[in-house]
Scaffold this motif. Sequence first.
Motif: not given
Length: 132
Positions: A64-76, A78-82, A85-87
């Motif tokens: 979150v600190a490195e990529y503050p503007d990422s969408y939840q689908r982008e974080r998902a 990166r972490f291999g989750v839906c 789960a990010i929400w």
Amino acid sequence: MSYSVDFRQKVLSIREKEGLSIRATAKRFHVGTDTLRRWLKRIEPKPSGPRRGKMDKEAFIKDVAEYPDSYQRERAARFGVCPKAIWQALKRWGLTYKKNSASSQGKRRGTTGVPGKNRGVSKAGQIAGLSR
């Protein structure tokens, strides 16, 4: 809801003593027939423990600190989750994203922060109070 072992033993002993069928026993004690069948196989309740999450909290906060503007689908991705789960992780760990009211410009402005740590991440990616 889990029934006590004493209640389970009582129900099964009465069933055996009176020669009741599973259906009659279930009706008498207001439990399901499948429940009685499970008790006949195993009278002890299955042990359960705390669920283990898929995401590491520290790695998530760092993301979150490195990529503050990422969408939840982008974080998902990166972490291999839906994305849900990010929400849930954002909600559980109290991470917020504040948008600027000037959304008509089409750009997101704001800070992403971890509550209690008094640090926000600006759009430029600099952590407030810390220098890179």
